[in-house]
Each structure stands twice: as C-alpha cells, then as structure tokens.
Design an enzyme around this catalytic site. Structure first.
Site, short mmCIF file in Angstrom:
data_model
loop_
_atom_site.label_atom_id
_atom_site.label_comp_id
_atom_site.label_asym_id
_atom_site.label_seq_id
_atom_site.Cartn_x
_atom_site.Cartn_y
_atom_site.Cartn_z
N ASP A 104 0.86 -1.18 0.00
CA ASP A 104 0.00 0.00 0.00
C ASP A 104 0.90 1.24 0.00
O ASP A 104 1.31 1.70 -1.06
CB ASP A 104 -0.90 -0.12 1.24
CG ASP A 104 -1.94 0.96 1.35
OD1 ASP A 104 -2.32 1.52 0.33
OD2 ASP A 104 -2.40 1.22 2.48
N LYS A 132 -0.96 -1.00 -4.70
CA LYS A 132 -1.73 0.22 -4.95
C LYS A 132 -0.74 1.34 -5.27
O LYS A 132 -0.27 2.03 -4.36
CB LYS A 132 -2.51 0.62 -3.70
CG LYS A 132 -3.58 -0.36 -3.25
CD LYS A 132 -4.23 0.16 -1.96
CE LYS A 132 -5.30 -0.74 -1.44
NZ LYS A 132 -5.77 -0.35 -0.10
N PHE A 153 -10.12 -0.06 -0.45
CA PHE A 153 -9.90 -1.10 0.54
C PHE A 153 -10.46 -2.45 0.05
O PHE A 153 -11.62 -2.54 -0.33
CB PHE A 153 -10.56 -0.71 1.86
CG PHE A 153 -10.23 -1.67 2.98
CD1 PHE A 153 -8.98 -1.62 3.60
CD2 PHE A 153 -11.14 -2.63 3.37
CE1 PHE A 153 -8.66 -2.52 4.61
CE2 PHE A 153 -10.83 -3.54 4.38
CZ PHE A 153 -9.59 -3.47 5.00
N VAL A 154 -9.62 -3.46 0.09
CA VAL A 154 -10.04 -4.78 -0.39
C VAL A 154 -9.93 -5.84 0.72
O VAL A 154 -9.14 -5.69 1.65
CB VAL A 154 -9.20 -5.23 -1.62
CG1 VAL A 154 -9.53 -4.39 -2.84
CG2 VAL A 154 -7.70 -5.18 -1.33
P1 5GP Z 1 1.93 -0.50 3.79
O1 5GP Z 1 3.08 -0.33 4.74
O2 5GP Z 1 2.35 -0.87 2.39
O3 5GP Z 1 1.03 0.70 3.80
O4 5GP Z 1 1.07 -1.63 4.46
C1 5GP Z 1 0.77 -2.85 3.90
C2 5GP Z 1 -0.17 -3.57 4.83
O5 5GP Z 1 -1.38 -2.78 5.04
C3 5GP Z 1 -0.65 -4.86 4.21
O6 5GP Z 1 0.19 -5.94 4.53
C4 5GP Z 1 -2.04 -5.00 4.79
O7 5GP Z 1 -1.96 -5.63 6.04
C5 5GP Z 1 -2.51 -3.58 5.00
N1 5GP Z 1 -3.38 -3.11 3.89
C6 5GP Z 1 -3.13 -2.13 3.00
N2 5GP Z 1 -4.12 -1.98 2.14
C7 5GP Z 1 -5.07 -2.88 2.46
C8 5GP Z 1 -6.35 -3.22 1.91
O8 5GP Z 1 -6.87 -2.65 0.93
N3 5GP Z 1 -7.02 -4.22 2.54
C9 5GP Z 1 -6.52 -4.90 3.61
N4 5GP Z 1 -7.27 -5.87 4.13
N5 5GP Z 1 -5.31 -4.61 4.15
C10 5GP Z 1 -4.59 -3.62 3.58
#
Ligand code: 5GP
Length: 176
Positions: A104, A132, A153-154
C-alpha cells in the site's frame, strides 16, 4: 456482494483470474531462480493463501519461512518500527524472496527489505499479490506484482477487515 462484519463488499478480482495470474507468477519465479535455492519469507497473516497457491507453482528447490511483523515504538525520533518475529532460518548469504499480500504505502515492505539486507541476505526481492501505486509513499522495487489496483480497501483471499474475511476465495472491494 458479501457482508463482512458491518460493511458490504463487491466482487473485484475473480477466483479464476487470481489463479491464472498466480500460475504465471510461479512460472516467472521458477525461471528466474532456476538452480538458485531461494529462501521464501511469507508475511503472515495476510499472505498465507497467496503463498500457498503461488508456491505450488514454483518448481525450484527452496526453503519457506513464515514471519509476522510486530509494530513497536522504539524511540521518539525513529517512530514506529516493525520487528520481525519468527524468522528461524538464517538469511546470511541467502537469496530471499518476500511474499506479501498487498503493498500500500510501501513503508512496511521497504523496512522489511532493509532489515533482511542488514541481516546479510545476498539479495532480497519482493513478490506481492496486490499493489496500490497511488498510495505509495516510498520508492520500492517490487519485482513480481500480481495486480496493480486503485487505492480502495479490499478483503478476501487472505486479506482481512478487522480480522474477518480472510477465507473468501476471491478479492472483494469496499462498496461505496
Ligand atoms: P503498507 O506499509 O504498504 O502501507 O502496508 C501494507 C499492509 O497494510 C498490508 O500488509 C495490509 O496488512 C494492509 N493493507 C493495506 N491496504 C489494504 C487493503 O486494501 N485491505 C486490507 N485488508 N489490508 C490492507
């Protein structure tokens, strides 16, 4: 449509679409790592279903390890850092491939990659089912990406909403 707890989610990526892409990804990794004995590091909980399907299509000799990331406050200056829990194998000199459900902001993955490099990994590559690009806050090299998706959000296929929905066999998006 599916309801998970108090929210409604709409179909987003079908089961057969996931399956086809994951077979392709397994093939790519197998070609790239032929004869190289990589160490896969699966990030729990979210990546469990993806890793299980992906690795069935990887036909190189490899090891598979499972980790969790725990957030903890270190100092005020560094803010939140994530600690790696459960990494039993030594990564020194190994060709590591991290398996993640979704990237994300990229902050989690970029920190994990630096920590694995600091532990002496010979190389660290990332395979993520979802990415994303619009949400990215840090430059990160993602070698294998299943699907680039919009910033919504998925849930499903390992991904949860408040601990629920991980068992869904496809990806659903929060309906607006
Ligand atoms: P980042 O450090 O890249 O922002 O965080 C990644 C983590 O955020 C993923 O491993 C997941 O746990 C959570 N996350 C980010 N986007 C989503 C989403 O759309 N749905 C869900 N269920 N978790 C997400």
């Amino acid at each position: 449509m599916v309801t998970v707890k108090d929210k409604v989610f709409a179909p987003f990526i079908e089961k057969t679409t996931l399956e086809q892409r994951i077979v392709e990804m397994g093939g790519e990794i197998s070609r790239d790592y032929k004869g190289r004995n990589p160490l896969f590091v699966v990030v729990l909980n979210g990546a469990f279903m993806f890793a299980s399907d992906l690795l069935k299509g990887v036909d190189v000799l490899c090891e598979i390890s499972f980790i969790r990331l725990a957030s903890y406050e270190q100092t005020q200056s560094t803010g939140k850092v994530k600690q790696i829990l459960g990494l039993a194998e030594t990564v020194q000199g190994r060709e590591v491939i991290v398996i993640e459900d979704i990237v994300d902001t990229g902050l989690t993955m970029s920190e994990l990659v630096s920590q694995l490099k600091a532990k002496g990994a010979a190389s660290v590559e990332v395979v993520t089912l979802l990415h994303k690009p619009e949400a990215l806050k840090t430059a990160i090299d993602l070698k294998y990406v299943g699907f680039e998706i919009e910033n919504r959000f998925v849930v499903g296929y390992g991904l949860d909403y408040d601990g629920l929905g991980r068992n869904l066999d496809a990806i659903y998006v929060l309906a607006d």
